[in-house]
Design a protein around this motif. Structure first.
Motif, short mmCIF file in Angstrom:
data_model
loop_
_atom_site.label_atom_id
_atom_site.label_comp_id
_atom_site.label_asym_id
_atom_site.label_seq_id
_atom_site.Cartn_x
_atom_site.Cartn_y
_atom_site.Cartn_z
N PHE A 13 0.81 -1.23 0.00
CA PHE A 13 0.00 0.00 0.00
C PHE A 13 0.84 1.27 0.00
O PHE A 13 0.36 2.32 -0.42
N ALA A 14 2.09 1.19 0.44
CA ALA A 14 2.93 2.38 0.45
C ALA A 14 3.42 2.77 -0.94
O ALA A 14 4.02 3.83 -1.12
N SER A 15 3.16 1.92 -1.94
CA SER A 15 3.53 2.27 -3.32
C SER A 15 2.41 3.02 -4.03
O SER A 15 2.55 3.37 -5.21
N ALA A 16 1.30 3.29 -3.34
CA ALA A 16 0.16 3.97 -3.95
C ALA A 16 0.50 5.34 -4.54
O ALA A 16 0.05 5.67 -5.64
N PRO A 17 1.28 6.20 -3.84
CA PRO A 17 1.59 7.51 -4.43
C PRO A 17 2.31 7.41 -5.76
O PRO A 17 2.07 8.22 -6.66
N TYR A 18 3.20 6.41 -5.93
CA TYR A 18 3.89 6.25 -7.20
C TYR A 18 2.92 5.74 -8.27
O TYR A 18 2.95 6.19 -9.41
N MET A 19 2.06 4.79 -7.89
CA MET A 19 1.10 4.25 -8.84
C MET A 19 0.15 5.33 -9.35
O MET A 19 -0.17 5.38 -10.53
N LEU A 20 -0.28 6.21 -8.45
CA LEU A 20 -1.22 7.26 -8.84
C LEU A 20 -0.55 8.38 -9.62
O LEU A 20 -1.22 9.32 -10.04
N HIS A 21 0.75 8.29 -9.80
CA HIS A 21 1.46 9.22 -10.66
C HIS A 21 1.76 8.60 -12.03
O HIS A 21 2.31 9.26 -12.90
N ASP A 22 1.40 7.34 -12.18
CA ASP A 22 1.66 6.61 -13.42
C ASP A 22 0.37 6.59 -14.26
O ASP A 22 -0.62 6.00 -13.85
N PRO A 23 0.35 7.24 -15.42
CA PRO A 23 -0.89 7.33 -16.20
C PRO A 23 -1.50 5.98 -16.56
O PRO A 23 -2.72 5.82 -16.52
N GLN A 24 -0.66 5.01 -16.90
CA GLN A 24 -1.19 3.71 -17.28
C GLN A 24 -1.90 3.04 -16.10
O GLN A 24 -2.97 2.45 -16.26
N TRP A 25 -1.33 3.15 -14.91
CA TRP A 25 -1.93 2.50 -13.75
C TRP A 25 -3.15 3.28 -13.25
O TRP A 25 -4.03 2.69 -12.62
N ILE A 26 -3.19 4.57 -13.49
CA ILE A 26 -4.42 5.32 -13.19
C ILE A 26 -5.56 4.78 -14.05
O ILE A 26 -6.69 4.60 -13.58
N TYR A 27 -5.24 4.52 -15.31
CA TYR A 27 -6.24 3.95 -16.21
C TYR A 27 -6.70 2.57 -15.72
O TYR A 27 -7.89 2.25 -15.73
N ILE A 28 -5.75 1.75 -15.28
CA ILE A 28 -6.09 0.41 -14.80
C ILE A 28 -6.98 0.50 -13.56
O ILE A 28 -7.98 -0.23 -13.44
#
Length: 536
Positions: A72-87
């Motif tokens: 869960f601590a990787s959420a800030p990085y994921m939410l900065h990644d356009p592809q993963w925002i889409y996912i």
């Protein structure tokens, strides 16, 4: 900002190694801010840049036993990644809407809300795989069979609740089985009861919730009776919002996890994953992005496409558990490994043993079963072994190092136990390493640490990581870290009335370490004692 977004998109199509993540994100911080000792997030008129995670490098952890909170601590990085925002938007639109409306509240909140989220867990799994292969200049893909290389992935932590009604029905069937065995009933009747037990165990596992629950729900879980209270509490956890400790059934969790793995891995291996304009822009309010969803219906898809996976998830009310597990196993080319942190209390140990053995038969490897109450899990491993299945580790969690000391003196810890305590409590007692060695040798303990990632600043976690790495023989289970190994967010900083040592609210539940008592002495009450905690 658009240039940065384009680089992020190119990064997801090529490789998602930690080095690429660091290089891309750090370009958003100007030289003056990067050299500042205040560790503040860079400010900008662009809302997306304002809330992007400004990262800080930390030493790599040599031993991570499991991922706290499911990455869960990787959420800030994921939410900065356009592809993963889409996912995230496609697989969990309700979570996407809630996070988009609250993204301005900061990285600490984002981490807290991402606990037990399957999309975030998939992102962390892929990042961990690529992190371990980046030294070999590889993206984590096996060129021979085009399969995912998950050699760098560690066990996921699942916080789990059991349906009290289904658990009670299974307990009744187990009691009937015991009675029939003791009275020597016919084999045919006993076989029928055994089949009933297996059916009820599978039903219980399929309806198990992966959720942490909020403080009220965890307190209610301490009440042993009546069952109506347990049932009401389970229903509240099930229907609570997923960003506020709410639950998701294990079959659906695994299905979303498998779909996110497939979509995320394709994007990291130069596949032609289709995405609309929302995939090339950072997270934004749903009111401003809803108009971009009309283009999705024009795409023709095949059965193996991400769009088809999303369609099946949205249409299915109940997803078969075997199907979800098989999908994950096919993608990872190995069994998913999890550690169960049980939140349901006063459950028959035979039930937990059946839950674990059922998961093992279905194809999930159980690293261990943990609880803050040793009596809830003591002996479960032996029960599993008696059923002919692989025993799992029994893990006892403590809020503080003082709680571990208290449990040793009160004979609540047995020889060879596996224990974890919050590393933030070490700051309150000046790291009593030599004394802890004495307890470890006396009780033959296996010791590990964890922290609350949403409440620890870069300086504190760096100190903890250095301490754990330097004393690997003491902390033989290392440090369970819920983020990407080697980096953390800089925006989490101490305030006037808040501490960011990773201890969080557990400081009000855990006991203080006592230097005035020796190993083997009887515990005498002290004015510094704190009431023993009942929930995390």
């Amino acid at each position: 900002q658009q240039h940065s977004n384009n680089k992020l998109l190119m990064m997801t199509k090529k490789s998602v190694s930690v080095e690429n993540l660091l290089a891309c994100l750090e370009e958003e911080v100007d030289d003056s801010a990067a050299s500042s000792a205040s560790f503040t997030v860079s400010s900008s008129s662009s809302s997306s840049n304002k809330h992007s995670p400004v990262i800080a490098k930390i030493s790599r952890i040599h031993n991570i036993p499991y991922t706290h909170g499911g990455y869960f601590a990787s959420a800030p990085y994921m939410l900065h990644d356009p592809q993963w925002i889409y996912i995230l938007r496609q697989l969990m639109p309700d979570v996407y809407v809630e996070v988009a409306r609250r993204v301005h509240l900061g990285d600490a909140k984002l981490i807290h809300w991402a606990e037990n989220n399957p999309v975030v867990a998939a992102y962390g799994t892929i990042m961990s795989c690529c992190c371990c292969t980046c030294k070999d200049d590889s993206s984590g893909m096996n060129d021979d069979d085009n399969k995912m290389d998950v050699s760098g992935a560690v066990a996921l932590e699942w916080d789990v609740f059991l349906d009290p009604i289904l658990a009670s029905r299974l307990t009744t069937a187990l009691d009937v089985q015991s009675t029939m065995i003791s009275k020597g009933h016919e084999t045919t009747q006993l076989r029928h009861v055994n089949n009933l037990i297996q059916t009820r165990a599978l039903h219980l596992v399929a309806n198990m919730l992966i959720a942490h629950g909020n403080a009220t729900q965890l307190i209610l879980e301490q009440i042993p009776y009546p069952h109506i209270v347990k049932s009401m509490n389970f229903t509240r956890v099930k229907h609570a919002r997923k960003t506020l400790g709410g639950g998701i059934e294990v079959s659906r969790w695994l299905a979303i996890y498998a779909a996110a793995l497939k979509m995320g891995w394709k994007s990291s291996s130069n596949s032609n994953v289709k995405h609309n304009s929302a995939a090339s822009t950072p997270l934004q309010s749903p009111d401003n992005s809803s108009s971009s969803s009309d283009d999705d219906d024009d795409c023709s898809v095949d059965e193996d496409s991400p769009e088809h996976l999303i369609s099946k998830l949205n249409q299915a009310e109940h997803i078969p558990l075997r199907t979800s597990i098989a999908a994950v196993k096919k993608l990872m080319n190995k069994e998913l490994t999890v550690l169960l942190d049980i939140k349901s209390r006063h459950v028959d140990k035979r039930v937990w043993a059946l839950v674990i053995s059922t998961l093992q038969k279905l194809g999930i490897s159980i690293e261990g079963i943990g609880s803050f109450f040793a009596s809830d899990i003591r002996g479960i491993s032996d029960m599993i072994a008696s059923q002919g299945h692989r025993p799992c580790r029994e893990v006892i969690f403590f809020h503080s190092i003082g709680d571990l000391q208290f449990a040793c003196h009160m004979r609540q810890v047995c020889d060879g136990d596996t224990v974890f305590f919050n590393s933030g409590s070490l700051f309150q007692c000046d790291f009593p390493t030599d004394r802890l060695y004495e307890y470890k040798e006396r009780y033959n303990l296996r010791i590990g640490l964890y922290t609350q990632e949403f409440a620890v600043d870069p300086v504190s976690i760096q100190h903890i990581v250095e301490h754990v790495n330097a004393h690997a023989d003491l902390y033989d289970l290392g440090l369970s870290w819920g983020g990407v190994n080697g980096i953390t967010v800089r925006s989490i900083q101490p305030g006037r009335f808040t501490s960011t040592d990773g201890y969080w609210n557990q400081r009000y539940l855990g006991k203080y370490w006592r230097d005035d008592i020796e190993v083997g002495d009887e515990w005498q009450s002290s004015t510094c004692d704190v009431v023993y905690g009942t929930f995390q």
